[in-house]
Design an enzyme around this catalytic site. Structure first.
Site, PDB file in Angstrom:
ATOM      1  N   ARG A 108       0.861  -1.190   0.000  1.00  0.00           N
ATOM      2  CA  ARG A 108       0.000   0.000   0.000  1.00  0.00           C
ATOM      3  C   ARG A 108       0.897   1.239   0.000  1.00  0.00           C
ATOM      4  O   ARG A 108       1.673   1.439   0.935  1.00  0.00           O
ATOM      5  CB  ARG A 108      -0.912  -0.002   1.242  1.00  0.00           C
ATOM      6  CG  ARG A 108      -1.754   1.242   1.320  1.00  0.00           C
ATOM      7  CD  ARG A 108      -2.696   1.281   2.527  1.00  0.00           C
ATOM      8  NE  ARG A 108      -3.346   2.571   2.531  1.00  0.00           N
ATOM      9  CZ  ARG A 108      -3.422   3.403   3.562  1.00  0.00           C
ATOM     10  NH1 ARG A 108      -2.942   3.045   4.741  1.00  0.00           N
ATOM     11  NH2 ARG A 108      -3.991   4.576   3.443  1.00  0.00           N
ATOM     12  N   HIS A 153      -3.104  11.077   0.757  1.00  0.00           N
ATOM     13  CA  HIS A 153      -2.613  10.804   2.115  1.00  0.00           C
ATOM     14  C   HIS A 153      -2.026  12.108   2.670  1.00  0.00           C
ATOM     15  O   HIS A 153      -0.800  12.270   2.772  1.00  0.00           O
ATOM     16  CB  HIS A 153      -1.570   9.686   2.066  1.00  0.00           C
ATOM     17  CG  HIS A 153      -1.319   9.017   3.378  1.00  0.00           C
ATOM     18  ND1 HIS A 153      -1.449   7.669   3.581  1.00  0.00           N
ATOM     19  CD2 HIS A 153      -0.932   9.511   4.576  1.00  0.00           C
ATOM     20  CE1 HIS A 153      -1.149   7.360   4.832  1.00  0.00           C
ATOM     21  NE2 HIS A 153      -0.827   8.480   5.466  1.00  0.00           N
ATOM     22  N   GLU A 198      -7.566   8.567   6.365  1.00  0.00           N
ATOM     23  CA  GLU A 198      -7.867   9.188   7.661  1.00  0.00           C
ATOM     24  C   GLU A 198      -8.457  10.593   7.563  1.00  0.00           C
ATOM     25  O   GLU A 198      -7.895  11.560   8.098  1.00  0.00           O
ATOM     26  CB  GLU A 198      -6.608   9.197   8.535  1.00  0.00           C
ATOM     27  CG  GLU A 198      -6.058   7.809   8.761  1.00  0.00           C
ATOM     28  CD  GLU A 198      -5.075   7.727   9.927  1.00  0.00           C
ATOM     29  OE1 GLU A 198      -4.613   8.786  10.383  1.00  0.00           O
ATOM     30  OE2 GLU A 198      -4.811   6.613  10.388  1.00  0.00           O
ATOM     31  N   ASN A 335      -7.539   1.798   9.895  1.00  0.00           N
ATOM     32  CA  ASN A 335      -6.227   2.099  10.459  1.00  0.00           C
ATOM     33  C   ASN A 335      -6.392   2.025  11.973  1.00  0.00           C
ATOM     34  O   ASN A 335      -6.991   2.904  12.587  1.00  0.00           O
ATOM     35  CB  ASN A 335      -5.769   3.516  10.075  1.00  0.00           C
ATOM     36  CG  ASN A 335      -5.464   3.642   8.586  1.00  0.00           C
ATOM     37  OD1 ASN A 335      -5.610   2.677   7.831  1.00  0.00           O
ATOM     38  ND2 ASN A 335      -5.045   4.814   8.171  1.00  0.00           N
ATOM     39  N   TYR A 337      -4.593   1.585  15.690  1.00  0.00           N
ATOM     40  CA  TYR A 337      -3.353   1.632  16.471  1.00  0.00           C
ATOM     41  C   TYR A 337      -3.587   1.445  17.959  1.00  0.00           C
ATOM     42  O   TYR A 337      -2.774   0.865  18.652  1.00  0.00           O
ATOM     43  CB  TYR A 337      -2.642   2.982  16.268  1.00  0.00           C
ATOM     44  CG  TYR A 337      -2.009   3.128  14.910  1.00  0.00           C
ATOM     45  CD1 TYR A 337      -0.692   2.770  14.689  1.00  0.00           C
ATOM     46  CD2 TYR A 337      -2.743   3.628  13.829  1.00  0.00           C
ATOM     47  CE1 TYR A 337      -0.091   2.895  13.445  1.00  0.00           C
ATOM     48  CE2 TYR A 337      -2.151   3.757  12.573  1.00  0.00           C
ATOM     49  CZ  TYR A 337      -0.835   3.393  12.388  1.00  0.00           C
ATOM     50  OH  TYR A 337      -0.251   3.507  11.152  1.00  0.00           O
ATOM     51  N   GLU A 404      -3.799  -0.076   8.148  1.00  0.00           N
ATOM     52  CA  GLU A 404      -2.639   0.325   8.937  1.00  0.00           C
ATOM     53  C   GLU A 404      -2.754  -0.245  10.344  1.00  0.00           C
ATOM     54  O   GLU A 404      -3.860  -0.305  10.907  1.00  0.00           O
ATOM     55  CB  GLU A 404      -2.520   1.852   9.079  1.00  0.00           C
ATOM     56  CG  GLU A 404      -1.992   2.556   7.865  1.00  0.00           C
ATOM     57  CD  GLU A 404      -1.842   4.063   8.071  1.00  0.00           C
ATOM     58  OE1 GLU A 404      -1.576   4.506   9.212  1.00  0.00           O
ATOM     59  OE2 GLU A 404      -2.005   4.781   7.077  1.00  0.00           O
TER      60      GLU A 404
END
Ligand code: GAL
Length: 497
Positions: A108, A153, A198, A335, A337, A404
């Site tokens: 990606r 991005h 995002e 994504n 985290y 992600e």
């Protein structure tokens, strides 16, 4: 005798350290089948501004991140820029070597809009920029690696910011024209597209809190406008793909949403928190009813009236747009985290108005959670499993790709903490799959250490280290690269590290 005593003492201290270490490293219990499905895909991710460098080479125009790092250096911890970064523009072959070593099925990466259209507009079309990504795509495919292309991005062409960037509804047309250029040039080979990365984060930081470019202080108003235009721009691109390209290209188009799970014993609080985060984009796209989540629409309208406004700060998503947006994605990119505990706010949060104030929840971390080097990054694999189950239940089990997931540290090659993070989060993904969640792929952030936005080069997420002080920018695998390769090869999560 004394010697025996000393040996016992040292032994006990060491075992205590190991015990403490074990308790504090992140882990997640295994449930069910120990193997990922045979068609499950594994990849790694990067983004143009963070790795490419060559900021003004071969006709590339400036982006808002070029402007930000050049003109507001104090906003970056180590006052660095992405001017050269890992120099992937000239050194893609080194990245390719790392991708091959890892044996990933997918890579990606993102395309820099201002390499393709230096001013953001079609009139500035730059063939050299188009050729560069043709080279990347061809080399990946020649080596059996599927490209997953992110169109945007964070690095908006600077010229488009002069007309307000994502706060101007014209951005929808500019984005559709740019995306069409990408489909026309690369769609014969690229079968997996991510429109936006995002949007919640770049709107909140760039158009609300002003700590990301374009540094607009419009909390609770302009950030919502940015989100609204982002959502519409995404959906418009999806519809263009379906009507003009899908029949001959047969690819998938999705969006990558920043997410965290909100933990609480009170399901109403969990729901509230999830709607204000993931739901902002996921509800209009994937829910049965479409539109913004009801709770947001009602509360933000009510808050706006109380502030003396004549209209809600959250734009209305009714009629035509609601219809265009609903169902406008083939998969949701997550994504993930970290997570937080949430409780109703004891006192009002944030400025008035702001997303924090509307959100009205306090977020709390658990002192037991281990931390990455990034201030916000706690290891909470149970949040990964829970968010996947939330998506399964809330959005009719839409196809999910983890676009992600990653861990930051100072860059040691012997990166055991990253391995623990990777191991526990992939275990959470596997548990979710075993529990019926429609997760098709996992992408680790990031292939190589890179420019971590406001943290500059002080924080590292890579599976490969980059020698930033050498002109050749050599890449060296960390211990985690070897561990990830074993996961990919065996489709399971090795216990021995
Ligand atoms: C995400 C972003 C990436 C990367 C990562 C680690 O928000 O998409 O570009 O920086 O965070 O912080």
């Amino acid at each position: 005798m004394l010697l025996v005593f000393l040996i016992l003492l040292v032994g006990s201290v060491i075992s205590q350290c190991i015990a403490t270490k074990d308790q504090t490293t992140c882990s997640h219990p295994a449930k069910g089948n120990p193997k990922f499905p045979s068609n499950f895909t594994f990849g790694v991710a990067t983004a143009a501004y963070q790795i490419e460098g060559a900021w003004n080479i071969d006709g590339k125009g400036p982006s808002i991140w070029d402007d930000f790092t050049h003109n507001y250096p104090h906003m970056i911890d180590d006052r660095t820029t992405g001017d050269i970064a890992a120099d992937s523009y000239h050194r893609f072959n080194q990245d390719l070597k790392a991708l091959k070593e890892l044996k990933v099925t997918h890579y990606r990466f993102s395309i820099s809009w201002s390499r393709i259209y230096p001013t953001g507009d079609i009139s500035s079309r730059n063939q050299k920029g188009i050729d560069y990504y043709n080279g990347v795509i061809d080399k990946l495919l020649a080596n059996g690696i599927q490209p997953m292309v992110t169109m945007f991005h964070f690095d908006l062409p600077f010229e488009l910011q002069k007309i307000g960037g994502l706060a101007n509804p014209l951005i929808i047309n500019y984005f559709v024209t740019y995306a069409t250029e990408l489909f026309e040039n690369y769609g014969d080979r690229v079968k997996s597209w991510v429109t936006l990365n995002e949007p919640l984060l770049y709107c909140k930081s760039g158009y609300g809190e002003a700590n990301y470019p374009p540094q607009i202080e419009g909390a609770g108003i302009i950030d919502y406008l940015c989100m609204d235009h982002s959502l519409k721009a995404h959906a418009a691109v999806y519809r263009v793909y379906k009507s003009r390209f899908y029949n001959r290209q047969h690819g998938k188009v999705g969006i990558a949403l920043d997410s965290q799970f909100s933990l609480s014993n009170d399901s109403a609080v969990v729901n509230r928190a999830m709607q204000y985060n993931l739901g902002f984009f996921a509800h209009p796209l994937f829910s049965k009813s479409g539109g913004y989540p009801k709770i947001l629409v009602e509360e933000i309208a009510e808050n706006s009236l109380k502030e003396g406004r004549i209209e809600s700060r959250l734009p209305d998503l009714s009629g035509k747009w609601k219809h265009i947006i609903k169902g406008a994605a083939d998969f949701v990119g997550i994504n993930y985290y970290t997570s937080r505990y949430v409780v109703r706010a004891k006192t009002p949060n944030g400025k008035n108005p702001s997303l924090e104030r509307d959100y009205d929840l306090d977020e709390i971390s658990d002192p037991k959670w281990t931390r990455g080097l990034s201030r916000w990054l706690y290891c909470v694999p149970e949040g990964m499993e829970s968010i996947l189950k939330f998506i399964r239940d809330e959005y009719d089990n839409v196809e999910v790709i983890i676009t992600e997931n990653g861990y930051s540290d100072k860059g040691d090659l012997n990166d055991l903490d990253r391995i623990h993070y990777l191991k526990s989060h992939l275990q959470a993904v596997l548990n979710a799959i075993n529990d019926g969640c429609n997760v098709r792929g996992y992408i680790y952030w990031s292939l190589i250490d890179n420019f971590e936005w406001q943290r500059g080069y002080s924080v590292k997420f890579g599976l490969y280290s980059v020698n930033m002080s050498s002109p050749a920018k050599e890449r060296t695998p960390k211990k985690s690269a070897e561990y990830y390769r074993r996961i990919i090869e065996t489709h399971s999560i090795p216990d021995d590290i």
